[in-house]
Design a protein around this motif. Structure first.
Motif, PDB file in Angstrom:
ATOM      1  N   GLY A 188     -15.550  74.935 -26.621  1.00  0.00           N
ATOM      2  CA  GLY A 188     -15.411  76.176 -27.372  1.00  0.00           C
ATOM      3  C   GLY A 188     -16.153  77.353 -26.771  1.00  0.00           C
ATOM      4  N   LYS A 189     -17.113  77.068 -25.878  1.00  0.00           N
ATOM      5  CA  LYS A 189     -17.856  78.126 -25.197  1.00  0.00           C
ATOM      6  C   LYS A 189     -17.284  78.419 -23.814  1.00  0.00           C
ATOM      7  N   ASN A 190     -16.119  77.842 -23.523  1.00  0.00           N
ATOM      8  CA  ASN A 190     -15.465  77.985 -22.218  1.00  0.00           C
ATOM      9  C   ASN A 190     -16.328  77.457 -21.080  1.00  0.00           C
ATOM     10  N   GLN A 191     -17.119  76.439 -21.394  1.00  0.00           N
ATOM     11  CA  GLN A 191     -17.817  75.686 -20.359  1.00  0.00           C
ATOM     12  C   GLN A 191     -16.944  74.508 -19.949  1.00  0.00           C
ATOM     13  N   VAL A 192     -17.118  74.045 -18.729  1.00  0.00           N
ATOM     14  CA  VAL A 192     -16.250  73.002 -18.193  1.00  0.00           C
ATOM     15  C   VAL A 192     -16.966  71.663 -18.100  1.00  0.00           C
ATOM     16  N   PHE A 193     -16.186  70.598 -18.275  1.00  0.00           N
ATOM     17  CA  PHE A 193     -16.673  69.236 -18.061  1.00  0.00           C
ATOM     18  C   PHE A 193     -16.929  69.052 -16.570  1.00  0.00           C
ATOM     19  N   TRP A 194     -18.133  68.609 -16.244  1.00  0.00           N
ATOM     20  CA  TRP A 194     -18.538  68.431 -14.848  1.00  0.00           C
ATOM     21  C   TRP A 194     -19.101  67.025 -14.732  1.00  0.00           C
ATOM     22  N   GLY A 195     -18.415  66.162 -13.977  1.00  0.00           N
ATOM     23  CA  GLY A 195     -18.763  64.748 -13.947  1.00  0.00           C
ATOM     24  C   GLY A 195     -19.480  64.337 -12.674  1.00  0.00           C
ATOM     25  N   LYS A 196     -20.455  63.468 -12.820  1.00  0.00           N
ATOM     26  CA  LYS A 196     -21.202  62.919 -11.680  1.00  0.00           C
ATOM     27  C   LYS A 196     -20.559  61.601 -11.268  1.00  0.00           C
ATOM     28  N   ARG A 197     -20.130  61.526 -10.034  1.00  0.00           N
ATOM     29  CA  ARG A 197     -19.490  60.313  -9.538  1.00  0.00           C
ATOM     30  C   ARG A 197     -20.455  59.142  -9.618  1.00  0.00           C
ATOM     31  N   ILE A 198     -19.938  57.996 -10.004  1.00  0.00           N
ATOM     32  CA  ILE A 198     -20.776  56.834 -10.265  1.00  0.00           C
ATOM     33  C   ILE A 198     -21.558  56.434  -9.015  1.00  0.00           C
ATOM     34  N   ARG A 199     -22.869  56.277  -9.195  1.00  0.00           N
ATOM     35  CA  ARG A 199     -23.802  55.854  -8.151  1.00  0.00           C
ATOM     36  C   ARG A 199     -23.842  56.809  -6.967  1.00  0.00           C
ATOM     37  N   GLU A 200     -23.459  58.064  -7.181  1.00  0.00           N
ATOM     38  CA  GLU A 200     -23.523  59.070  -6.121  1.00  0.00           C
ATOM     39  C   GLU A 200     -24.210  60.316  -6.660  1.00  0.00           C
ATOM     40  N   HIS A 201     -24.507  61.244  -5.769  1.00  0.00           N
ATOM     41  CA  HIS A 201     -25.158  62.497  -6.159  1.00  0.00           C
ATOM     42  C   HIS A 201     -24.189  63.663  -5.969  1.00  0.00           C
ATOM     43  N   SER A 202     -22.934  63.443  -6.282  1.00  0.00           N
ATOM     44  CA  SER A 202     -21.919  64.495  -6.171  1.00  0.00           C
ATOM     45  C   SER A 202     -21.215  64.639  -7.514  1.00  0.00           C
ATOM     46  N   TRP A 203     -20.809  65.870  -7.799  1.00  0.00           N
ATOM     47  CA  TRP A 203     -20.205  66.224  -9.080  1.00  0.00           C
ATOM     48  C   TRP A 203     -18.817  66.785  -8.840  1.00  0.00           C
ATOM     49  N   GLN A 204     -17.885  66.546  -9.773  1.00  0.00           N
ATOM     50  CA  GLN A 204     -16.527  67.032  -9.599  1.00  0.00           C
ATOM     51  C   GLN A 204     -15.776  67.002 -10.928  1.00  0.00           C
ATOM     52  N   PHE A 205     -14.554  67.567 -10.913  1.00  0.00           N
ATOM     53  CA  PHE A 205     -13.656  67.460 -12.048  1.00  0.00           C
ATOM     54  C   PHE A 205     -12.924  66.123 -12.000  1.00  0.00           C
ATOM     55  N   PRO A 206     -12.466  65.629 -13.146  1.00  0.00           N
ATOM     56  CA  PRO A 206     -11.619  64.433 -13.125  1.00  0.00           C
ATOM     57  C   PRO A 206     -10.352  64.684 -12.298  1.00  0.00           C
ATOM     58  N   GLN A 207      -9.939  63.694 -11.564  1.00  0.00           N
ATOM     59  CA  GLN A 207      -8.710  63.800 -10.782  1.00  0.00           C
ATOM     60  C   GLN A 207      -8.210  62.406 -10.463  1.00  0.00           C
ATOM     61  N   GLY A 208      -6.944  62.313 -10.072  1.00  0.00           N
ATOM     62  CA  GLY A 208      -6.405  61.015  -9.689  1.00  0.00           C
ATOM     63  C   GLY A 208      -4.975  61.133  -9.213  1.00  0.00           C
ATOM     64  N   GLY A 209      -4.501  60.089  -8.553  1.00  0.00           N
ATOM     65  CA  GLY A 209      -3.174  60.092  -7.980  1.00  0.00           C
ATOM     66  C   GLY A 209      -2.075  59.939  -9.022  1.00  0.00           C
ATOM     67  N   ILE A 210      -0.900  60.427  -8.661  1.00  0.00           N
ATOM     68  CA  ILE A 210       0.288  60.285  -9.500  1.00  0.00           C
ATOM     69  C   ILE A 210       1.031  59.031  -9.057  1.00  0.00           C
ATOM     70  N   ASN A 211       1.246  58.113  -9.981  1.00  0.00           N
ATOM     71  CA  ASN A 211       1.929  56.865  -9.654  1.00  0.00           C
ATOM     72  C   ASN A 211       3.434  57.073  -9.526  1.00  0.00           C
ATOM     73  N   PRO A 212       4.118  56.194  -8.798  1.00  0.00           N
ATOM     74  CA  PRO A 212       5.574  56.305  -8.707  1.00  0.00           C
ATOM     75  C   PRO A 212       6.216  56.286 -10.088  1.00  0.00           C
ATOM     76  N   GLY A 213       7.132  57.218 -10.331  1.00  0.00           N
ATOM     77  CA  GLY A 213       7.820  57.301 -11.612  1.00  0.00           C
ATOM     78  C   GLY A 213       7.113  58.141 -12.646  1.00  0.00           C
ATOM     79  N   GLU A 214       5.875  58.572 -12.389  1.00  0.00           N
ATOM     80  CA  GLU A 214       5.141  59.404 -13.334  1.00  0.00           C
ATOM     81  C   GLU A 214       5.420  60.882 -13.079  1.00  0.00           C
ATOM     82  N   THR A 215       5.439  61.669 -14.137  1.00  0.00           N
ATOM     83  CA  THR A 215       5.394  63.118 -14.000  1.00  0.00           C
ATOM     84  C   THR A 215       3.936  63.537 -13.863  1.00  0.00           C
ATOM     85  N   PRO A 216       3.665  64.735 -13.351  1.00  0.00           N
ATOM     86  CA  PRO A 216       2.275  65.187 -13.307  1.00  0.00           C
ATOM     87  C   PRO A 216       1.595  65.160 -14.666  1.00  0.00           C
ATOM     88  N   GLU A 217       2.317  65.547 -15.735  1.00  0.00           N
ATOM     89  CA  GLU A 217       1.701  65.553 -17.059  1.00  0.00           C
ATOM     90  C   GLU A 217       1.364  64.143 -17.526  1.00  0.00           C
TER      91      GLU A 217
END
Length: 217
Positions: free
Chosen positions: A46-75
């Protein structure tokens, strides 16, 4: 749940993880130009802040992301990744917008195993902007037995680009610039309805990109 935004961290581990996926069969999902279809997710509160995730067992941060499987739409891929990486369901969020076109980035050749050079180039992404309509405690980083993150925090919308792995910075810059307008299309709070929207100042790093950085078009 919170923690400082760290430097790039273990870049080698990140890239090796991606390339291991390719070796396990992801090459079949590459497009004719050598890019793997992918989605990235920006979640705002609600404050227009973004979710910022720390990769497991690493010291790097990023947005959620992942590959699109065959037959899936982006949504469809977006909702699956949202559930797998953040533990949120469709009922917990509202889609505010998405990037109009694919945004591409190349993985440097020296990170790519020799047998895959010439076929795999990088990733092409559709980015989604979601409003969290649920509560913070709806977030679950242990929704699957292979979590992507081990910590998370709310961060100001304009993520410092120097904290993003170098070959993904231009995609982050372009995606956040394109998506920012969707946060202000409709009033979200009573204050916004009465006084309008407060637009955070865009940092110079977003408006004046490094001219040598490839855009991936």
């Amino acid at each position: 749940m919170s923690g400082p935004v760290s430097p790039l961290g273990n870049t080698l581990a990140i890239v090796q993880q991606w390339l291991q996926l390719i070796c396990n069969g992801v090459s079949a999902m590459l497009d004719r130009d050598g890019y793997r279809p992918n989605v990235a997710i920006v979640i705002v509160n609600g404050k227009n802040q973004v979710f910022w995730g720390k990769r497991i067992r690493e010291h790097s941060w990023q947005f959620p992301q992942g590959g699109i499987n065959p037959g899936e739409t982006p949504e469809q891929a977006m909702y699956r990744e949202l559930r797998e990486e953040v533990g949120l369901e469709a009922r917990h969020v509202k889609v505010l917008g998405r990037t109009r076109d694919w945004l591409r980035y190349d993985v440097p050749q020296h990170w790519i195993k020799r047998e895959w050079r010439g076929s795999y180039r990088g990733q092409k992404q559709i980015w989604y902007l979601l409003r969290l309509t649920g509560r913070d405690n709806d977030v679950s980083l242990r929704a699957t037995d292979k979590p992507e993150f081990d910590a998370w925090r709310w961060h100001d919308y304009w993520i410092p680009l120097e904290t993003v792995i170098d070959f993904k910075r231009e995609v982050y810059r372009r995606a956040l610039l394109e998506l920012e307008r969707y946060m202000h299309m409709k009033p979200h709070t009573r204050r916004e309805r009465l006084f309008g929207f407060a637009h955070p100042m865009t940092p110079p790093s977003y408006t004046d990109p490094d001219p040598v950085t490839p855009t991936g078009d």
